[in-house]
Design a protein around this motif. Sequence first.
Motif, PDB file in Angstrom:
ATOM      1  N   GLU A  79       0.847  -1.100  -0.086  1.00 40.34           N
ATOM      2  CA  GLU A  79       0.064   0.110  -0.098  1.00 40.34           C
ATOM      3  C   GLU A  79       0.966   1.309  -0.016  1.00 40.34           C
ATOM      4  OE1 GLU A  79      -2.328   0.001   3.519  1.00 40.34           O
ATOM      5  OE2 GLU A  79      -0.483   0.375   4.917  1.00 40.34           O
ATOM      6  N   ALA A  80       1.960   0.909   0.390  1.00 40.92           N
ATOM      7  CA  ALA A  80       2.641   2.439   0.591  1.00 40.92           C
ATOM      8  C   ALA A  80       3.348   3.102  -0.413  1.00 40.92           C
ATOM      9  CB  ALA A  80       4.031   2.325   1.755  1.00 40.92           C
ATOM     10  N   GLY A  81       3.661   2.025  -1.575  1.00 35.79           N
ATOM     11  CA  GLY A  81       4.288   2.637  -2.729  1.00 35.79           C
ATOM     12  C   GLY A  81       3.708   2.388  -3.974  1.00 35.79           C
ATOM     13  N   SER A 107      -3.808  -8.223   2.361  1.00 38.22           N
ATOM     14  CA  SER A 107      -4.472  -7.912   3.565  1.00 38.22           C
ATOM     15  C   SER A 107      -4.421  -6.465   3.987  1.00 38.22           C
ATOM     16  CB  SER A 107      -3.905  -8.716   4.622  1.00 38.22           C
ATOM     17  OG  SER A 107      -2.332  -8.457   4.830  1.00 38.22           O
ATOM     18  N   ASP A 108      -3.644  -5.526   3.150  1.00 36.70           N
ATOM     19  CA  ASP A 108      -3.535  -4.147   3.702  1.00 36.70           C
ATOM     20  C   ASP A 108      -4.175  -3.328   2.641  1.00 36.70           C
ATOM     21  OD1 ASP A 108      -2.246  -4.081   1.350  1.00 36.70           O
ATOM     22  OD2 ASP A 108      -0.656  -3.112   2.321  1.00 36.70           O
ATOM     23  N   GLN A 109      -4.238  -2.029   2.689  1.00 37.22           N
ATOM     24  CA  GLN A 109      -4.841  -1.135   1.533  1.00 37.22           C
ATOM     25  C   GLN A 109      -4.678  -1.219   0.356  1.00 37.22           C
ATOM     26  OE1 GLN A 109      -7.610   0.394   2.837  1.00 37.22           O
ATOM     27  NE2 GLN A 109      -7.552  -1.021   4.248  1.00 37.22           N
ATOM     28  N   ALA A 112      -7.292  -0.792  -2.170  1.00 38.72           N
ATOM     29  CA  ALA A 112      -8.178   0.508  -1.734  1.00 38.72           C
ATOM     30  C   ALA A 112      -7.300   1.624  -2.485  1.00 38.72           C
ATOM     31  CB  ALA A 112      -8.360   0.569  -0.648  1.00 38.72           C
ATOM     32  N   ARG A 113      -5.941   1.650  -2.127  1.00 38.35           N
ATOM     33  CA  ARG A 113      -5.303   2.872  -2.672  1.00 38.35           C
ATOM     34  C   ARG A 113      -5.289   3.018  -4.317  1.00 38.35           C
ATOM     35  NH1 ARG A 113      -1.055   4.191   1.342  1.00 38.35           N
ATOM     36  NH2 ARG A 113      -2.344   3.935   3.072  1.00 38.35           N
ATOM     37  N   LEU A 114      -5.144   1.817  -4.710  1.00 40.24           N
ATOM     38  CA  LEU A 114      -5.321   1.792  -6.238  1.00 40.24           C
ATOM     39  C   LEU A 114      -6.624   2.263  -6.829  1.00 40.24           C
ATOM     40  CD1 LEU A 114      -3.412  -1.386  -7.216  1.00 40.24           C
ATOM     41  CD2 LEU A 114      -2.638   0.842  -7.744  1.00 40.24           C
ATOM     42  N   GLU A 115      -7.793   1.744  -6.262  1.00 44.95           N
ATOM     43  CA  GLU A 115      -9.123   1.961  -6.643  1.00 44.95           C
ATOM     44  C   GLU A 115      -9.458   3.528  -6.344  1.00 44.95           C
ATOM     45  OE1 GLU A 115     -11.967   0.243  -4.024  1.00 44.95           O
ATOM     46  OE2 GLU A 115     -13.377   0.139  -5.481  1.00 44.95           O
TER      47      GLU A 115
END
Lengths: 482, 352, 133
Positions: A79-81, A107-109, A112-115
């Motif tokens: 998710e970070a990068g 299991s992380d975001q 969601a971040r991409l979305e």
Amino acid sequence: MSWDGFVEGLRSFVLWSMDVTAVPIIVYFILINTSLLVLIVLAYLEFRAQQRRRSTAVSWQGAGLAPGVSLLVPAYNEEAGIVMAVKSFLTLRYPRHEVVVVDDGSSDQTFARLEEAFDLVQVPRELPHEVPIRAKVLGIFVPRDGRTRLVVVRKENSGRSEAINVAINAASEPLVAMIDGDSILEPDGLLHVTRPFADDPTRMVATGGAIRPVNGSRVVSGRIVRVEMPQTWIPRIQLVEYLRAFLLGRTGWSRLGSLILISGAFGLFRRDVVVEVGGLDPNSIGEDFELVMRIHKRLRDEGREYSIEFVPEPVSWTEVPVTAKVLRNQRRRWHRGLWETLWAYRSMLFRPKYGRIGWLALPYYWLFELFAPLLELFGIIIVPLALALGIVNVPFAILFLVLAYGYAVLVTLSAMVVDEWAFHKHDRWRAIWQTIAASILENIGYRQATVWWRLEGWWSSLRGKKHVWGVMTRTGFDEDPA
Amino acid sequence: MIIGAALLVGATVVILGACVLLILAVVAVRARRHSRTQRDEMLLSPLRPPLITVASGEDDDGAAAEQLTWATGVSRTVLDRNIVEMLTKIRGVPAEQLVHVLEVHGAVDAAVVEMSSRSTVKRARAAQLLGLARAGHTVPLLVEALGDEAVEVRNSAAYALGLIGDPAAAGPVLAAIGAPERGLPAATAAEALQSMGVGISEVLRDGMADPNARTRMVAAHLSGERSFTRGLPELRALLDADPDLTVRETSATAIGRLGRSEDVGILVRHTVPSEPLALRRACVIALDDLGEAEAIPALAVLLDDSDPRLAELAATALLSMGPDGRDALAGHENDPAVRSARLLAGLQKASA
Amino acid sequence: MSAPAGDPDASPVRVLVADDDADIRDLVEFKLTQAGYAVEAVPDGISAWEAFAANPPQLAVLDVMMPGLSGIDVLRKIRESEFSTVPVLLLSAKSRDSDVDTGFAVGADDYVIKPFSPRELLHRVNGMLARAR
């Protein structure tokens, strides 16, 4: 048994082992470094050719015959990068490419971040099943603007190899490149690494690009804006290793037409050939090495004319381990992958139909990559023991050190000269001194440690212990720099 | 194993000495590069303002250009090199003025002589200069250089011929691709041929019958790019029967670009399941490109294909073929392929 | 030819030029300066962004191919900033269709392909500024 008796017994044993092995071991050390030197001479010739090419280069901007590229990005808990990485991949300078991200059950975001960043919508399509997949695909998504060339596939967690195979199925361009989410690609990297395909479109099946450690360099918006040396010694030494092994070993092998290893973080393949041989093998640890071997074997078995080339320009930058712990795991894994793959393809050894792969490249890798740590270990143990027992005198021990390690430093320095001449990526003079220091320091502890770790990896494979991937771990390269 | 100090000292000196030499080499290489650049800059600095004046098109009275013609000696050599560089960046009247300076300097004539130099770099650079100077009279010389032993020279010759644009060179450039041992890289050949005008369509037709697969592929590709409809018979033949899959795919794409309604048949013929999947997909994309309604029945059949991508490509093609195309989707409304194609078409329309 | 005559007391229109190629940077700067513009020329993407942020110009000419941050990266930052309406002209190498597509998608106003005609570049700059007013 008395102490003296014990020492005497040990003495005889050591004397005997040394009698048997001393000369072969020194010869081995000389051979391994000489072969590397031979490769370096070959690479030197290749670099002169490259230098000629560069100073007479006619600009090629990738029009016309530039084949389309699908960048395959397996992602697990990134998710970070991940958003920054995908944005930078999308804006690479190339006429025609797409990015295929496979979320391996993060299991992380990550998703969601991409979305959010790309305003993804789900597409009800089914994935082609050209490469067999075990895990379940949960959904396919594209950006709402219908124009950005990004595809995100969500699937159940089952490891990097399967994620890449899913990406291969989802890809729509004729070439595929497998990259990690934390790799940084040179903006013109695709142009360099596709050039051999454009120049020889009917025979080229795979190309490999050089990788450099990014540690210490200044990165903005997913691009390297200033190349700097890593700050600590462990990554600095790896810089030297990469220089030597990738740049020169690869370029040398490529010239001999026996390129068998394509670095795990940047290899470009013809998609139809990868599909034909069945994609990455999820059960293999040495995934990319194994894929290249499989391609060689299949195409030679069928007597097809083909070509694999290495492009010495740095195409991709990646973070290398900074702590001994991470480095250890990496080296264990690499050596284990090396062993398993070499063993799996042992039938290719010395068979005429496999040409130089069979009689030159594979035997070299068996002898000088696989067995190397074993013999080095022997040397490390026997010589001090012999010294302590008075079997050899100090000058001998020092000579041994000088031959074994001094020679290695010599070879590394040759690599540095060629690199300085061809690429000169580092601006500061300080970088030169640090690199020289690193190439010396490499032989004082670092090299010995990697010997031990490589043997650990090999041993755990022989014992049949299953490699603990857990869920997908951060990958580096599946090649062991010598 | 007791060895003498002499052997040890000897070996150590050799290896240490070699290390020191290499370190010095690294330093020397870097230092040399720096000083070379600095020297060049110094030599060029008085000439740079007039060079910029000419290059930016602000030299209306020709005074700056004349100043450039007066350069002599090493300055002239460095200047000429910079002018050649500059010619890759600008065009129009300023470029012509700069070419004139080169001619006055005798650089063009010197380049002709350098084409026989023993140095690969010199031959290659000479060829590039001739191209950038649009020296049309040197076409025969450049054509000969297409067979040079060094690939850099071959590339530079092709590049130069592309810049000059003389269609008479098209045949030799195409033929050079398949030359044994000294082949011309396909990408350079394609770029050069791109700028050679309409006269080359016959050359491309011949190229599609060449024994070398790369040559056939470049010829097919360019026929499509340049819309050379005269090449359709050859393209069809390649799609039907060429032994190389890449050539067949390229031909399919080209037919999609410039074919007509009578070409629907041949493309449809190669979408059958017995053909390689990559070719089938390429043919469906080509049918979409072609946009002819005759293809509708065949595309409708493909909606049921076991390969989801093929089905979706067929659906996408049908969606772009008007009401008849959309009617053909009847009965497949709930297929994932059709729903995807619809969704994507909708998204693209919405953001247009 | 010079910039369109405006208010003679107004300060000259400011143009930012970014290109890592010194030849192009210098000749574009010269051309635009001769035409009456006040030009700030920088050699790379990072400096371009910093210069833009410090002192937003009325127009920017950006080369696509720059090491580090490319012209398109800089353009993206400009469009996401508060001065997002500044007209931007991109310079790119021949037949880079993807650059053109990406450039316009990210929000470029115009495009010049190398090798280019300096006179044509000036025309386009004048035109873009006239439209922006």
